[in-house]
Design a protein around this motif. Structure first.
Motif, PDB file in Angstrom:
ATOM      1  N   VAL A   1      45.322  23.048  16.044  1.00 47.29           N
ATOM      2  CA  VAL A   1      45.862  22.414  17.249  1.00 47.29           C
ATOM      3  C   VAL A   1      45.777  23.395  18.413  1.00 47.29           C
ATOM      4  N   SER A   2      45.627  22.862  19.610  1.00 49.17           N
ATOM      5  CA  SER A   2      45.554  23.721  20.800  1.00 49.17           C
ATOM      6  C   SER A   2      46.817  24.543  20.926  1.00 49.17           C
ATOM      7  N   ASN A   3      46.647  25.807  21.227  1.00 48.91           N
ATOM      8  CA  ASN A   3      47.776  26.704  21.439  1.00 48.91           C
ATOM      9  C   ASN A   3      47.930  26.868  22.958  1.00 48.91           C
ATOM     10  N   LEU A   4      48.606  25.903  23.578  1.00 43.27           N
ATOM     11  CA  LEU A   4      48.718  25.865  25.036  1.00 43.27           C
ATOM     12  C   LEU A   4      49.464  27.070  25.594  1.00 43.27           C
ATOM     13  N   SER A   5      50.495  27.483  24.905  1.00 39.77           N
ATOM     14  CA  SER A   5      51.278  28.626  25.371  1.00 39.77           C
ATOM     15  C   SER A   5      50.418  29.886  25.403  1.00 39.77           C
ATOM     16  N   LEU A   6      49.635  30.098  24.363  1.00 35.79           N
ATOM     17  CA  LEU A   6      48.758  31.266  24.315  1.00 35.79           C
ATOM     18  C   LEU A   6      47.665  31.170  25.380  1.00 35.79           C
ATOM     19  N   ARG A   7      47.126  29.964  25.578  1.00 33.16           N
ATOM     20  CA  ARG A   7      46.106  29.783  26.614  1.00 33.16           C
ATOM     21  C   ARG A   7      46.676  30.133  27.986  1.00 33.16           C
ATOM     22  N   ASN A   8      47.880  29.613  28.295  1.00 28.42           N
ATOM     23  CA  ASN A   8      48.515  29.901  29.591  1.00 28.42           C
ATOM     24  C   ASN A   8      48.790  31.386  29.750  1.00 28.42           C
ATOM     25  N   THR A   9      49.223  32.033  28.689  1.00 21.23           N
ATOM     26  CA  THR A   9      49.497  33.469  28.737  1.00 21.23           C
ATOM     27  C   THR A   9      48.216  34.253  29.016  1.00 21.23           C
ATOM     28  N   CYS A  10      47.124  33.880  28.362  1.00 20.58           N
ATOM     29  CA  CYS A  10      45.837  34.555  28.593  1.00 20.58           C
ATOM     30  C   CYS A  10      45.366  34.352  30.031  1.00 20.58           C
ATOM     31  N   GLU A  11      45.523  33.137  30.544  1.00 21.41           N
ATOM     32  CA  GLU A  11      45.115  32.865  31.922  1.00 21.41           C
ATOM     33  C   GLU A  11      45.951  33.676  32.908  1.00 21.41           C
ATOM     34  N   SER A  12      47.257  33.759  32.657  1.00 24.33           N
ATOM     35  CA  SER A  12      48.130  34.567  33.522  1.00 24.33           C
ATOM     36  C   SER A  12      47.739  36.040  33.459  1.00 24.33           C
ATOM     37  N   TYR A  13      47.453  36.516  32.265  1.00 22.67           N
ATOM     38  CA  TYR A  13      47.055  37.911  32.088  1.00 22.67           C
ATOM     39  C   TYR A  13      45.775  38.201  32.867  1.00 22.67           C
ATOM     40  N   LEU A  14      44.778  37.323  32.752  1.00 25.65           N
ATOM     41  CA  LEU A  14      43.515  37.510  33.475  1.00 25.65           C
ATOM     42  C   LEU A  14      43.728  37.485  34.977  1.00 25.65           C
ATOM     43  N   ARG A  15      44.582  36.572  35.449  1.00 23.60           N
ATOM     44  CA  ARG A  15      44.861  36.469  36.887  1.00 23.60           C
ATOM     45  C   ARG A  15      45.533  37.746  37.385  1.00 23.60           C
ATOM     46  N   GLU A  16      46.543  38.235  36.659  1.00 20.37           N
ATOM     47  CA  GLU A  16      47.241  39.460  37.055  1.00 20.37           C
ATOM     48  C   GLU A  16      46.314  40.670  36.993  1.00 20.37           C
ATOM     49  N   GLN A  17      45.454  40.722  35.987  1.00 22.10           N
ATOM     50  CA  GLN A  17      44.511  41.834  35.863  1.00 22.10           C
ATOM     51  C   GLN A  17      43.539  41.833  37.040  1.00 22.10           C
ATOM     52  N   SER A  18      43.070  40.659  37.427  1.00 21.49           N
ATOM     53  CA  SER A  18      42.154  40.540  38.559  1.00 21.49           C
ATOM     54  C   SER A  18      42.842  40.960  39.856  1.00 21.49           C
ATOM     55  N   GLU A  19      44.098  40.516  40.048  1.00 20.96           N
ATOM     56  CA  GLU A  19      44.849  40.895  41.247  1.00 20.96           C
ATOM     57  C   GLU A  19      45.091  42.399  41.278  1.00 20.96           C
ATOM     58  N   ARG A  20      45.392  42.986  40.130  1.00 15.63           N
ATOM     59  CA  ARG A  20      45.635  44.430  40.044  1.00 15.63           C
ATOM     60  C   ARG A  20      44.365  45.197  40.409  1.00 15.63           C
ATOM     61  N   GLU A  21      43.216  44.747  39.916  1.00 14.40           N
ATOM     62  CA  GLU A  21      41.951  45.405  40.229  1.00 14.40           C
ATOM     63  C   GLU A  21      41.642  45.302  41.723  1.00 14.40           C
ATOM     64  N   GLU A  22      41.918  44.134  42.311  1.00 15.08           N
ATOM     65  CA  GLU A  22      41.693  43.970  43.751  1.00 15.08           C
ATOM     66  C   GLU A  22      42.591  44.905  44.545  1.00 15.08           C
ATOM     67  N   ARG A  23      43.872  45.002  44.150  1.00 16.72           N
ATOM     68  CA  ARG A  23      44.804  45.892  44.845  1.00 16.72           C
ATOM     69  C   ARG A  23      44.351  47.339  44.727  1.00 16.72           C
ATOM     70  N   ASP A  24      43.904  47.740  43.539  1.00 13.35           N
ATOM     71  CA  ASP A  24      43.451  49.113  43.338  1.00 13.35           C
ATOM     72  C   ASP A  24      42.249  49.413  44.213  1.00 13.35           C
ATOM     73  N   GLU A  25      41.318  48.457  44.329  1.00 13.26           N
ATOM     74  CA  GLU A  25      40.146  48.656  45.169  1.00 13.26           C
ATOM     75  C   GLU A  25      40.542  48.742  46.637  1.00 13.26           C
ATOM     76  N   GLU A  26      41.527  47.953  47.044  1.00 14.27           N
ATOM     77  CA  GLU A  26      41.978  47.961  48.431  1.00 14.27           C
ATOM     78  C   GLU A  26      42.577  49.299  48.808  1.00 14.27           C
ATOM     79  N   HIS A  27      43.149  50.024  47.869  1.00 16.72           N
ATOM     80  CA  HIS A  27      43.824  51.282  48.143  1.00 16.72           C
ATOM     81  C   HIS A  27      42.924  52.485  47.899  1.00 16.72           C
TER      82      HIS A  27
END
Length: 167
Positions: free
Chosen positions: A57-83
């Motif tokens: 069965v689809s693990n929606l909670s895990l999918r959402n967690t992975c998507e949030s993790y990827l989004r935060e990681q991308s934002e963190r990389e952008e912030r690091d590049e900006e600085h």
């Protein structure tokens, strides 16, 4: 073990894509478990070898967690590049008041040696305070307009009630 390890499929070792949950409690990428079952011709869990009688069965909670993790990681990389200084690759920690731009220590030493500088955090605080002060009159005007609109609505409603009762 890191968060990324916890969010990785035990088959492909990548971050989960379309994660599914087996009846034994283990999660896998949908494609990984289907490929595993097709190649092994069994319905066993690749981790615990338990036979899985039910479809995953689809693990929606895990999918959402992975998507949030990827989004935060991308934002963190952008912030690091900006600085980071695009010229020297060093961390940006200063603000040149003369040219109104951010600097690293190398920029300060070479191109901005005689310019007036200040710590970046101090410059940010000062500019935020100035922006807030500049916004106050606009906020007051907006509040006045909202109150006037509310009063207009009350007057219109009163007029409609009064006008319909006169008929």
């Amino acid at each position: 073990m890191s968060l990324e390890d916890d969010l990785s499929c035990p088959v492909c070792t990548e971050l989960f894509r379309d994660p599914v949950l087996l009846s034994c409690g283990h999660s896998f990428c949908l494609r990984c478990i289907n490929d595993h079952w097709a190649s092994s011709r069994s319905g066993n869990c690749p981790v615990c070898r338990q036979v899985c009688a039910h479809e995953p069965v689809s693990n929606l909670s895990l999918r959402n967690t992975c998507e949030s993790y990827l989004r935060e990681q991308s934002e963190r990389e952008e912030r690091d590049e900006e600085h980071e200084c695009p010229i020297h690759g060093e961390r940006v920690e200063l603000f040149c008041q003369t040219d109104e731009r951010v600097l690293c220590s190398e920029c300060k030493r070479h191109e901005h040696a005689r310019h007036k500088t200040q710590p970046l955090q101090q410059a940010v605080r000062q500019r935020k305070a100035r922006l807030k002060a500049a916004l106050r009159p606009a906020e007051k005007t907006l509040w006045s307009l909202q109150n006037a609109a509310a009063q207009d609505a009350k007057i219109c409603s009163y007029n409609q009630v009064t006008h319909s009762s006169l008929k």
